[in-house]
Design an enzyme around this catalytic site. Structure first.
Site, PDB file in Angstrom:
ATOM      1  N   PHE A   1      -3.042   9.305   6.681  1.00 15.91           N
ATOM      2  CA  PHE A   1      -3.473   7.944   6.403  1.00 15.91           C
ATOM      3  C   PHE A   1      -4.241   7.953   5.083  1.00 15.91           C
ATOM      4  O   PHE A   1      -4.807   8.951   4.658  1.00 15.91           O
ATOM      5  CB  PHE A   1      -4.276   7.309   7.546  1.00 15.91           C
ATOM      6  CG  PHE A   1      -3.392   6.933   8.701  1.00 15.91           C
ATOM      7  CD1 PHE A   1      -2.703   5.731   8.689  1.00 15.91           C
ATOM      8  CD2 PHE A   1      -3.216   7.791   9.777  1.00 15.91           C
ATOM      9  CE1 PHE A   1      -1.864   5.390   9.731  1.00 15.91           C
ATOM     10  CE2 PHE A   1      -2.386   7.459  10.828  1.00 15.91           C
ATOM     11  CZ  PHE A   1      -1.701   6.259  10.801  1.00 15.91           C
TER      12      PHE A   1
ATOM     13  N   HIS B   1       0.814  -1.214   0.000  1.00 17.48           N
ATOM     14  CA  HIS B   1       0.000   0.000   0.000  1.00 17.48           C
ATOM     15  C   HIS B   1       0.852   1.269   0.000  1.00 17.48           C
ATOM     16  O   HIS B   1       0.330   2.357  -0.226  1.00 17.48           O
ATOM     17  CB  HIS B   1      -0.918  -0.017   1.223  1.00 17.48           C
ATOM     18  CG  HIS B   1      -2.319   0.444   0.964  1.00 17.48           C
ATOM     19  ND1 HIS B   1      -2.919   0.450  -0.277  1.00 17.48           N
ATOM     20  CD2 HIS B   1      -3.262   0.925   1.817  1.00 17.48           C
ATOM     21  CE1 HIS B   1      -4.160   0.907  -0.173  1.00 17.48           C
ATOM     22  NE2 HIS B   1      -4.380   1.211   1.085  1.00 17.48           N
TER      23      HIS B   1
END
Length: 185
Positions: A64, A19
């Site tokens: 995030f 990711h």
């Protein structure tokens, strides 16, 4: 001027995961350009450089993944950047490991960081580089993207990340069309 954003999650826990390949490209590009990405503003770590005489901001949002668009919107408003001068780099499970997909615009697909970015900018008309991380044969998708690459995948990814940095440089210097023709695949 361009803003070049790599999507990822902040913190050592996520370093080296599928990711976070967007962050990896920013780090590699910063190294190539001889800068550090260590200033904090607009909810992102960033650094400034030049590619082919063009000023660029390299950025890694620290919000995030799911809130990346907030940081990107703040940067674009502050620097008064049009969407065509934003380049977003991120992982894509629908592209095989080691492959790149360069697009001038498009949907977010299943990527929450891109969903956030498109929502915050109210447009999907900005260049992006999708880095293939593959899809698991079975098991939890979240664990997969937050996991590391296998021993066999690491050499493919090193080459892919290097090609992604060259793609960024090509977009800035030559334009998106030439970059797509040269580096898609």
């Amino acid at each position: 001027m361009y803003i070049i954003v790599g999507l990822g999650n902040p913190g050592k826990k996520y370093s080296g995961t599928r990711h976070n390949v967007g962050f990896d490209v920013i780090d590699l590009l910063a190294h190539r350009l001889g800068i550090t990405v260590n200033k904090l503003k607009h909810k992102a770590l960033y650094g400034e450089a030049r590619i082919g005489g063009e000023k660029v901001i390299l950025a890694k949002p620290q919000t995030f993944m799911n809130l990346s668009g907030e940081s990107i919107r703040e940067m674009m408003q502050f620097y008064k950047i049009d969407p065509e001068n934003l380049i977003v780099i991120y992982d894509d499970i629908d592209v095989k490991v080691g492959s790149l997909r360069i697009r001038q615009s498009g949907s977010a697909g299943t990527h929450n960081g891109m969903k956030s970015t498109i929502y915050q900018l109210q447009t999907d008309a900005f260049p992006r580089i999708r880095i293939g991380v593959g899809r698991p044969e079975f098991g939890d998708l979240s664990n997969y993207v937050l996991g590391s690459f296998t021993k066999d995948e690491i050499p493919l990814m090193k080459e892919s990340l290097e090609r992604a940095t060259l793609t960024v440089e090509s977009i800035v210097i030559d334009g998106i069309d030439k970059a797509m023709n040269r580096y898609n695949g």
